[in-house]
Scaffold this motif. Structure first.
Motif, PDB file in Angstrom:
ATOM      1  N   ARG A 331     -25.055 -10.417  44.332  1.00  0.00           N
ATOM      2  CA  ARG A 331     -24.144 -11.408  44.895  1.00  0.00           C
ATOM      3  C   ARG A 331     -24.005 -12.595  43.958  1.00  0.00           C
ATOM      4  O   ARG A 331     -22.907 -13.055  43.666  1.00  0.00           O
ATOM      5  N   GLU A 332     -25.176 -13.067  43.485  1.00  0.00           N
ATOM      6  CA  GLU A 332     -25.199 -14.236  42.611  1.00  0.00           C
ATOM      7  C   GLU A 332     -24.431 -13.953  41.317  1.00  0.00           C
ATOM      8  O   GLU A 332     -23.665 -14.792  40.840  1.00  0.00           O
ATOM      9  N   LEU A 335     -20.785 -13.960  42.050  1.00  0.00           N
ATOM     10  CA  LEU A 335     -20.328 -15.327  42.253  1.00  0.00           C
ATOM     11  C   LEU A 335     -20.160 -16.042  40.911  1.00  0.00           C
ATOM     12  O   LEU A 335     -19.149 -16.705  40.662  1.00  0.00           O
ATOM     13  N   ALA A 338     -17.117 -14.848  39.340  1.00  0.00           N
ATOM     14  CA  ALA A 338     -15.944 -15.400  40.008  1.00  0.00           C
ATOM     15  C   ALA A 338     -15.713 -16.841  39.570  1.00  0.00           C
ATOM     16  O   ALA A 338     -14.592 -17.309  39.467  1.00  0.00           O
ATOM     17  N   PRO A 428     -17.204  -8.368  39.962  1.00  0.00           N
ATOM     18  CA  PRO A 428     -17.396  -9.434  40.944  1.00  0.00           C
ATOM     19  C   PRO A 428     -16.869  -9.053  42.319  1.00  0.00           C
ATOM     20  O   PRO A 428     -17.450  -9.425  43.338  1.00  0.00           O
ATOM     21  N   VAL A 429     -15.776  -8.300  42.349  1.00  0.00           N
ATOM     22  CA  VAL A 429     -15.193  -7.930  43.637  1.00  0.00           C
ATOM     23  C   VAL A 429     -16.164  -7.055  44.422  1.00  0.00           C
ATOM     24  O   VAL A 429     -16.420  -7.272  45.605  1.00  0.00           O
ATOM     25  N   SER A 431     -19.361  -6.949  44.039  1.00  0.00           N
ATOM     26  CA  SER A 431     -20.558  -7.715  44.377  1.00  0.00           C
ATOM     27  C   SER A 431     -20.318  -8.620  45.579  1.00  0.00           C
ATOM     28  O   SER A 431     -21.229  -8.892  46.344  1.00  0.00           O
ATOM     29  N   LEU A 432     -19.078  -9.110  45.719  1.00  0.00           N
ATOM     30  CA  LEU A 432     -18.827 -10.104  46.758  1.00  0.00           C
ATOM     31  C   LEU A 432     -18.264  -9.497  48.038  1.00  0.00           C
ATOM     32  O   LEU A 432     -18.008 -10.196  49.000  1.00  0.00           O
ATOM     33  N   ARG A 433     -18.062  -8.180  48.023  1.00  0.00           N
ATOM     34  CA  ARG A 433     -17.466  -7.541  49.194  1.00  0.00           C
ATOM     35  C   ARG A 433     -18.453  -7.528  50.354  1.00  0.00           C
ATOM     36  O   ARG A 433     -19.638  -7.314  50.190  1.00  0.00           O
ATOM     37  N   TYR A 434     -17.975  -7.782  51.505  1.00  0.00           N
ATOM     38  CA  TYR A 434     -18.811  -7.608  52.703  1.00  0.00           C
ATOM     39  C   TYR A 434     -17.958  -7.086  53.839  1.00  0.00           C
ATOM     40  O   TYR A 434     -16.803  -6.740  53.633  1.00  0.00           O
ATOM     41  N   GLU A 435     -18.465  -7.017  54.995  1.00  0.00           N
ATOM     42  CA  GLU A 435     -17.895  -6.448  56.239  1.00  0.00           C
ATOM     43  C   GLU A 435     -18.377  -5.012  56.413  1.00  0.00           C
ATOM     44  O   GLU A 435     -18.687  -4.349  55.440  1.00  0.00           O
TER      45      GLU A 435
ATOM     46  N   HIS B  53      -8.623 -11.393  46.354  1.00  0.00           N
ATOM     47  CA  HIS B  53      -9.267 -11.120  45.061  1.00  0.00           C
ATOM     48  C   HIS B  53      -8.251 -11.057  43.937  1.00  0.00           C
ATOM     49  O   HIS B  53      -8.510 -11.514  42.833  1.00  0.00           O
ATOM     50  N   LEU B  58      -9.888 -12.154  40.393  1.00  0.00           N
ATOM     51  CA  LEU B  58     -11.142 -11.397  40.329  1.00  0.00           C
ATOM     52  C   LEU B  58     -10.842  -9.926  40.119  1.00  0.00           C
ATOM     53  O   LEU B  58     -11.691  -9.167  39.689  1.00  0.00           O
ATOM     54  N   ARG B  85     -10.487 -19.273  35.824  1.00  0.00           N
ATOM     55  CA  ARG B  85     -11.268 -19.087  37.049  1.00  0.00           C
ATOM     56  C   ARG B  85     -12.091 -20.336  37.343  1.00  0.00           C
ATOM     57  O   ARG B  85     -12.150 -20.825  38.454  1.00  0.00           O
ATOM     58  N   PHE B  91     -14.381 -21.466  45.760  1.00  0.00           N
ATOM     59  CA  PHE B  91     -14.517 -20.400  46.748  1.00  0.00           C
ATOM     60  C   PHE B  91     -15.389 -20.813  47.922  1.00  0.00           C
ATOM     61  O   PHE B  91     -16.431 -21.441  47.743  1.00  0.00           O
ATOM     62  N   GLN B  95     -20.016 -15.463  54.132  1.00  0.00           N
ATOM     63  CA  GLN B  95     -21.469 -15.252  53.965  1.00  0.00           C
ATOM     64  C   GLN B  95     -22.122 -16.310  53.089  1.00  0.00           C
ATOM     65  O   GLN B  95     -23.226 -16.121  52.594  1.00  0.00           O
ATOM     66  N   PHE B  97     -22.990 -17.204  50.303  1.00  0.00           N
ATOM     67  CA  PHE B  97     -23.385 -16.890  48.918  1.00  0.00           C
ATOM     68  C   PHE B  97     -24.026 -18.075  48.209  1.00  0.00           C
ATOM     69  O   PHE B  97     -23.682 -18.418  47.094  1.00  0.00           O
ATOM     70  N   THR B  99     -27.549 -19.399  46.591  1.00  0.00           N
ATOM     71  CA  THR B  99     -28.791 -18.817  46.107  1.00  0.00           C
ATOM     72  C   THR B  99     -29.925 -19.423  46.925  1.00  0.00           C
ATOM     73  O   THR B  99     -30.128 -20.641  46.936  1.00  0.00           O
TER      74      THR B  99
END
Ligand SMILES: Nc1ncnc2c1ncn2[C@@H]1O[C@H](COP(=O)(O)OP(=O)(O)O)[C@@H](O)[C@H]1O
Ligand SMILES: [Mg+2]
Lengths: 435, 232
Positions: A331-332, A335, A338, A428-429, A431-435, B53, B58, B85, B91, B95, B97, B99
């Motif tokens: 995730r980090e 981010l 991104a 990144p997409v 890594s950042l995807r959720y649901e 995205h 992204l 970017r 952003f 969630q 995000f 750290t």
């Protein structure tokens, strides 16, 4: 992200998962520690050999004798070797009954004229009958001199003076008690009587002063016997040769030649070739101990190989640790990408983390290795190796210690490239995807 | 007429290849002007996140173009893309995000660290941003120890600390209770109103959508309704 921030971030990331990092560092530590000890062993022993080389002969000195037909005395297809009137029997410095071809004044002149030879000095071989201190018992011994640049490892007193007209000598430390002295210091300044027989079978007594006591070593100066100064050498040699015609006197089994102290190995080899062409054989002290060193180097190499294997095993630990941390920080990473952090920087961040782990493991390993090595050396020096004074079994030089740390860091970096590349490639997409 | 800050022209986005190919966006066209607040609304799986995205650079569209201030973004590569970017977007995620095990301050400083801002300036600006969100007293707390509302305010501080032109918020209130969510919404709209930051919110919360200047409805990868166009 600038370089300092990159390093700082990598360093703080390293300790985010403390247990894992510490265990990985420990694995690296074991490898680095072993490498330090084995390397120290090589350094220590080789340094001792080098010191010994300096003691038994200056590094710019070569012992020269006349080259002989290897088959002399053996019948082979070329028939028996021809009789050489210059061949002299020499039981002083060779197998009893064997002969060497003597160097004559002509040879000395020929040697002096060879390119690269700075100085020629005939080795005067002296065989005393016995030595005696005061009214004590008489002992057998051998006699050697010092060539320019040679040193003696002294237990007490000083080396015999080359310039002095007085008869001066050093005795080995093992003689001190036999000769009746309380200790090395007590022997200094005492008189030693040397008995020597001339060609007419008359025994002469020569008195000389003990100016110093030499340490015992694996290849002590004067082959473990007396070390005498030039004045005494000349006196003993002249005495020994009474009754021999001058022509016969000037025959020497060997001579020492001096060459440029700055000569490279290639220069020395070239000089040896020129000597061979002229019919002589030259041997440096390094040659004499070279085999010994080669064996030590080979042993150290094998030990180092084990240490490297340990390090390679540890580097898989790094790969594993970093893969886990890339996994955890998906995730980090996403981010950061991104937010405009380039793949190269991400790669740098993770490979730096590997390098930091490598550095910590190796620095601690090397540090403790040096402490333990030094401890072992000093314990052994007083016990097992007491007979070899001057030997530090495990020694360290800053260069090889630095090299170890750098090598481990390089291995760690290589191990880190795999996980770091995965992090750099992360989408990144994804890594950042959720649901 | 001024150049729109974002212009989307016939954007398609497909995932996978051959029989597994899935078209998440099937030709979307619209403009977003600077300073607007826009809600992208649709059911789960309709393609909202995919669209966001693509807008946030992204992900590249399979076909069609996305222009950022009149520049075709497919021409932005490597350093230029990263700069765009870093400088243009902020952003806010459902969630968070953040750290978890580093301080709120470190979290907020991250975009500036990436931009290569000096440490002293980084600190000053991060504190200022946290102050603005009434979070400065929590600056040295670890992010993991914050409440949901505090986390989202930290995230907003992080999003605005680099003075972005556009803030993307993907379900920003999805993980918050109504009161806290409302508070976070107020903050976002205040930024939009007072600083002129373009706000693009992805949501299926109708109340949040209603507060936006404009609503773009999306269903099965197609734009089905755009309130501006309807109004026009
Ligand atoms: N990497 C992917 N591979 C295949 N299908 C994907 C991928 N990402 C998203 N999708 C699909 O695209 C559609 C749109 O997804 P998304 O944009 O996340 O929807 P939303 O955010 O509106 O819920 C969904 O049906 C999802 O399953
Ligand atoms: Mg979504």
């Amino acid at each position: 992200m600038n370089v300092l921030d990159l390093i700082g971030t990598a360093a703080s990331n390293t300790f985010r998962s403390k247990t894992r990092t510490v265990l990985t560092i420990l694995a690296i530590f074991v490898g680095a520690f072993t490498l330090t000890i084995t390397n120290g062993l090589g350094t220590g022993i080789n340094r001792y050999i080098d010191d010994t080389v300096t003691a038994i002969g200056a590094e710019d000195v070569m012992t020269v004798s006349v080259s002989q037909d290897a088959n002399a005395g053996f019948a082979d297809s070329s028939g028996p070797a021809e009789y050489d009137p210059d061949a002299i029997a020499s039981d002083g410095f060779n197998r009893p009954g064997s002969t060497v071809v003597a160097l004559t004044p002509d040879d000395l002149e020929a040697l002096a004229s060879i390119d690269g030879v700075l100085d020629v000095e005939a080795t005067k071989s002296i065989s005393p009958d016995w030595i005696q201190a005061g009214d004590g018992p008489q002992y057998l011994t051998s006699v050697g001199g010092l060539v320019d640049g040679q040193t003696v490892q002294l237990a007490a007193g000083a080396a015999p003076s080359a310039d002095s007209d007085a008869f001066e000598l050093n005795v080995p430390i093992s003689y001190v008690e036999s000769l009746g002295f309380a200790d090395a210091d007590a022997a200094v300044g005492q008189t030693l009587t040397i008995a020597i027989t001339d060609a007419e079978r008359t025994q002469h007594l020569v008195d000389a002063t003990i100016v110093g006591v030499a340490e015992e070593s694996i290849a002590a100066t004067g082959a473990g016997g007396l070390v005498v100064n030039d004045a005494l050498t000349d006196e003993l040699y002249t005495t020994q040769n009474i009754g021999i015609s001058l022509d016969e006197q000037e025959r020497y089994a060997q001579a020492s030649i001096r060459f440029d102290a700055a000569a490279t190995d290639a220069d020395v080899t070239a000089l040896k070739e020129r000597l061979t062409d002229a019919g002589y054989t030259g041997t440096t002290v390094a040659d004499q101990l070279g085999t010994f060193k080669t064996i030590i180097d080979a042993i150290v190499l094998v030990l180092n190989a084990f240490a490297i294997i340990a390090l390679l095993a540890a580097s898989f630990g790094i790969v594993n640790t970093l893969f886990m941390s890339v996994q955890e920080r998906t995730r980090e990473i996403g981010l950061m990408k991104a937010m405009g952090m380039g793949g190269g920087k991400i790669f740098g961040l993770f490979s730096l983390e590997a390098v930091i782990i490598g550095f910590l493991g190796s620095a601690i390993g090397v540090g403790i290795g040096m402490l333990v090595g030094t401890g072992i050396s000093s314990v052994l020096a007083g016990a097992l190796l007491a007979d070899l004074p001057g030997l530090t079994l495990i020694a360290f030089d800053p260069l090889s210690v630095t090299v170890i740390i750098l090598v481990v860091m390089a291995i760690a970096f290589l191990a880190g490239t795999l996980p770091a590349a995965r992090a750099a490639k992360a989408d990144p997409v994804e890594s950042l995807r959720y649901e | 007429m001024t150049t729109p800050i974002i212009r989307v022209k016939d954007v398609h986005k497909s995932y996978g290849k051959g029989p597994n190919r899935f078209d998440a966006l099937k030709g979307v066209t619209f403009d977003i002007n600077e300073g607007e607040s826009v809600a992208i609304i649709g059911k789960s799986g309709s393609g909202k996140s995919t669209l966001m995205h693509v807008l946030a650079l992204l992900d590249a569209p399979t076909s069609g173009t996305v222009e950022l201030e009149g520049i075709d973004t497919s021409t932005l590569k490597g350093k230029k893309l990263n700069r765009a970017r870093n400088k243009t977007f902020g952003f806010v995620f459902q969630q968070f995000f953040l750290t978890a095990n580093i301080s709120v301050l470190e979290n907020v400083m991250l975009p500036m660290k990436i931009a290569g801002v000096r440490r002293s300036e980084r600190k000053a600006r991060a504190h200022a941003a946290l102050e603005q969100l009434e979070m400065d007293d929590k600056a040295s707390n670890k992010a993991v120890n914050l409440s949901g509302g505090q986390k989202q305010r930290s995230v907003i501080a992080r999003a605005l600390v680099n003075n972005p032109r556009i803030i993307f918020a993907d379900e920003p209130t999805g993980n918050l209770d109504t009161a806290t969510g409302g508070n976070v919404e107020d903050i976002l709209f205040a930024l939009n109103r007072d600083k002129g930051i373009t706000l693009i919110v992805v949501t299926h919360d109708d109340e949040l959508a209603a507060r936006c200047d404009r609503r773009i409805y999306i269903r099965d990868g197609l734009l089905v309704n755009d309130t501006t166009e309807v109004a026009a």
